[in-house]
Motif scaffolding. Sequence first.
Motif, PDB file in Angstrom:
ATOM      1  N   PHE A  32       0.827  -1.195   0.000  1.00 25.68           N
ATOM      2  CA  PHE A  32       0.000   0.000   0.000  1.00 25.68           C
ATOM      3  C   PHE A  32       0.870   1.257   0.000  1.00 25.68           C
ATOM      4  CE2 PHE A  32      -2.516  -3.377   1.863  1.00 25.68           C
ATOM      5  CZ  PHE A  32      -3.754  -3.209   1.252  1.00 25.68           C
ATOM      6  N   VAL A  33       0.236   2.370  -0.324  1.00 25.41           N
ATOM      7  CA  VAL A  33       0.922   3.665  -0.313  1.00 25.41           C
ATOM      8  C   VAL A  33       0.526   4.405   0.957  1.00 25.41           C
ATOM      9  CG1 VAL A  33       1.226   5.871  -1.483  1.00 25.41           C
ATOM     10  CG2 VAL A  33       0.938   3.772  -2.819  1.00 25.41           C
ATOM     11  N   VAL A  34       1.545   4.894   1.671  1.00 28.44           N
ATOM     12  CA  VAL A  34       1.338   5.577   2.943  1.00 28.44           C
ATOM     13  C   VAL A  34       1.988   6.952   2.871  1.00 28.44           C
ATOM     14  CG1 VAL A  34       2.015   5.550   5.379  1.00 28.44           C
ATOM     15  CG2 VAL A  34       1.123   3.481   4.316  1.00 28.44           C
ATOM     16  N   VAL A 291      -9.789   7.767   8.946  1.00 29.33           N
ATOM     17  CA  VAL A 291      -8.588   7.397   8.187  1.00 29.33           C
ATOM     18  C   VAL A 291      -7.978   6.172   8.863  1.00 29.33           C
ATOM     19  CG1 VAL A 291      -8.070   9.722   7.372  1.00 29.33           C
ATOM     20  CG2 VAL A 291      -7.116   8.928   9.546  1.00 29.33           C
ATOM     21  N   PHE A 292      -7.139   5.455   8.098  1.00 29.32           N
ATOM     22  CA  PHE A 292      -6.377   4.345   8.673  1.00 29.32           C
ATOM     23  C   PHE A 292      -4.969   4.851   8.988  1.00 29.32           C
ATOM     24  CE2 PHE A 292      -9.461   1.511   6.436  1.00 29.32           C
ATOM     25  CZ  PHE A 292      -9.902   0.824   7.571  1.00 29.32           C
ATOM     26  N   VAL A 293      -4.575   4.693  10.250  1.00 35.07           N
ATOM     27  CA  VAL A 293      -3.243   5.093  10.697  1.00 35.07           C
ATOM     28  C   VAL A 293      -2.380   3.837  10.842  1.00 35.07           C
ATOM     29  CG1 VAL A 293      -1.913   6.157  12.566  1.00 35.07           C
ATOM     30  CG2 VAL A 293      -4.117   7.127  11.877  1.00 35.07           C
ATOM     31  N   VAL A 294      -1.154   3.898  10.337  1.00 32.17           N
ATOM     32  CA  VAL A 294      -0.226   2.768  10.403  1.00 32.17           C
ATOM     33  C   VAL A 294       0.731   2.981  11.568  1.00 32.17           C
ATOM     34  CG1 VAL A 294       1.467   1.415   9.131  1.00 32.17           C
ATOM     35  CG2 VAL A 294      -0.370   2.570   7.887  1.00 32.17           C
ATOM     36  N   ASN A 295       0.777   2.010  12.507  1.00 31.93           N
ATOM     37  CA  ASN A 295       1.661   2.170  13.668  1.00 31.93           C
ATOM     38  C   ASN A 295       3.071   1.662  13.358  1.00 31.93           C
ATOM     39  OD1 ASN A 295       1.655  -0.634  13.898  1.00 31.93           O
ATOM     40  ND2 ASN A 295       0.148  -0.668  15.564  1.00 31.93           N
ATOM     41  N   LEU A 328      -2.883   5.723   5.633  1.00 31.48           N
ATOM     42  CA  LEU A 328      -3.033   4.952   4.404  1.00 31.48           C
ATOM     43  C   LEU A 328      -3.617   5.863   3.333  1.00 31.48           C
ATOM     44  CD1 LEU A 328      -2.677   2.024   3.374  1.00 31.48           C
ATOM     45  CD2 LEU A 328      -5.100   1.667   3.907  1.00 31.48           C
ATOM     46  N   LEU A 329      -2.929   5.971   2.199  1.00 31.70           N
ATOM     47  CA  LEU A 329      -3.367   6.882   1.141  1.00 31.70           C
ATOM     48  C   LEU A 329      -4.297   6.191   0.154  1.00 31.70           C
ATOM     49  CD1 LEU A 329      -3.148   9.655  -0.246  1.00 31.70           C
ATOM     50  CD2 LEU A 329      -1.150   8.793  -1.471  1.00 31.70           C
ATOM     51  N   TYR A 345       6.253   4.374   1.259  1.00 29.83           N
ATOM     52  CA  TYR A 345       6.016   5.719   1.785  1.00 29.83           C
ATOM     53  C   TYR A 345       6.236   6.762   0.693  1.00 29.83           C
ATOM     54  CZ  TYR A 345       6.489  10.002   4.470  1.00 29.83           C
ATOM     55  OH  TYR A 345       6.333  11.279   4.935  1.00 29.83           O
ATOM     56  N   VAL A 346       5.289   7.714   0.602  1.00 29.11           N
ATOM     57  CA  VAL A 346       5.401   8.845  -0.333  1.00 29.11           C
ATOM     58  C   VAL A 346       5.242  10.119   0.488  1.00 29.11           C
ATOM     59  CG1 VAL A 346       4.444   9.963  -2.372  1.00 29.11           C
ATOM     60  CG2 VAL A 346       4.395   7.467  -2.191  1.00 29.11           C
TER      61      VAL A 346
END
Length: 360
Positions: A32-34, A291-295, A328-329, A345-346
């Motif tokens: 995925f793109v974050v 939104v979805f946050v990535v830990n 999560l984008l 990551y972007v």
Amino acid sequence: MKRISVFAGALALLCLISCTNKKEEKEEAEKFVVTNPIKIDTSFTKQYVSQIRSVRNIEIRAQEKGYLQNIYVDEGQYVKAGQLLFRIMPGMYQAELLKAQAEAKGAEIELQNAKSLADKNIVSKNEQALAQAKLEQARAEVALAKLHLSFTEIRAPFSGTIDRIPLKLGSLIDEGELLTSLSDNSQMFAYFNVSEPEYLDYQTHIKDRANTKVSLLLANNEVFKFKGNVEVIESEFNNETGNIAFRARFPNTDKLLKHGETAEVQMIVPLKNAIVIPQKATYEIQDKKYVFVVNKNNVIESKEITVTGEIPDLYVIASGISVDDKILLEGVQKVKDDDKIKYEYVSPNEVITHLRLKAE
């Protein structure tokens, strides 16, 4: 038997290849793109529910009691200042005027006689003074009768549009009864309420704004073609709502806007150090945005956010996440809470740049 064994082996090989391909596709899909939220200085257009009012709107009421003799206008008609609108049967008031004029004439004659006798010292000067006072009183009665008679003709105090006329010819009218309303729609006021923080921001950054112009979004979702100008802010906050009323003035040369209409004022609100995220990074459940946050363990968790404004392709965030959070984008519909993902990551600057290019 040998053929069956060969066939079974081939089938197993195909299953293995198929499963391998699906596994590879799944692994590919799991990337995925974050990105991060970003803090920037910007501005956005905020909408406020407003009430449209004429610059002048009055009720026209009868000032005398009587029968409605004439109606010279129709509902929705444009009238000019001084134009005759209604007439109440004037007979009684004409009679009162004639009576007052006759009494004034008699008082004039009495004054002449008293003056002549006073000059000859037949009567005292006090008699002449009393006759003078009687004449002045009679003249006042004439003026009053003329005023009452004039009230039987109801004229437009200013140019405008006639509203509904509830009474018909021949109706018995009481003093103070409503005949119609008159609206001057050459310009219109839009009243809208602004919260205390927004008011403070507006006053603080007003020098940074190009102007105080606002737009008007009509009920059919079309923007009114003329810009308005914020010209008045009330002096007090409403203790119950915590809001303060703004007033914007709009030209109305086409007479499209009417008194009592509703619309939404669109005002440009400047923002400093605003946290923004791409709109596509959010999803909605029962009118709430998430939104979805990535830990740090690459596990995702949903977080509710509060959106305070909207810019093309971006949301301005009031609360829920910070610039340090990884969000999560893309692929928000493909995951759920507690999923562990792989991501690329972007940077947020790069994300926003691509959004703008896409918009152009």
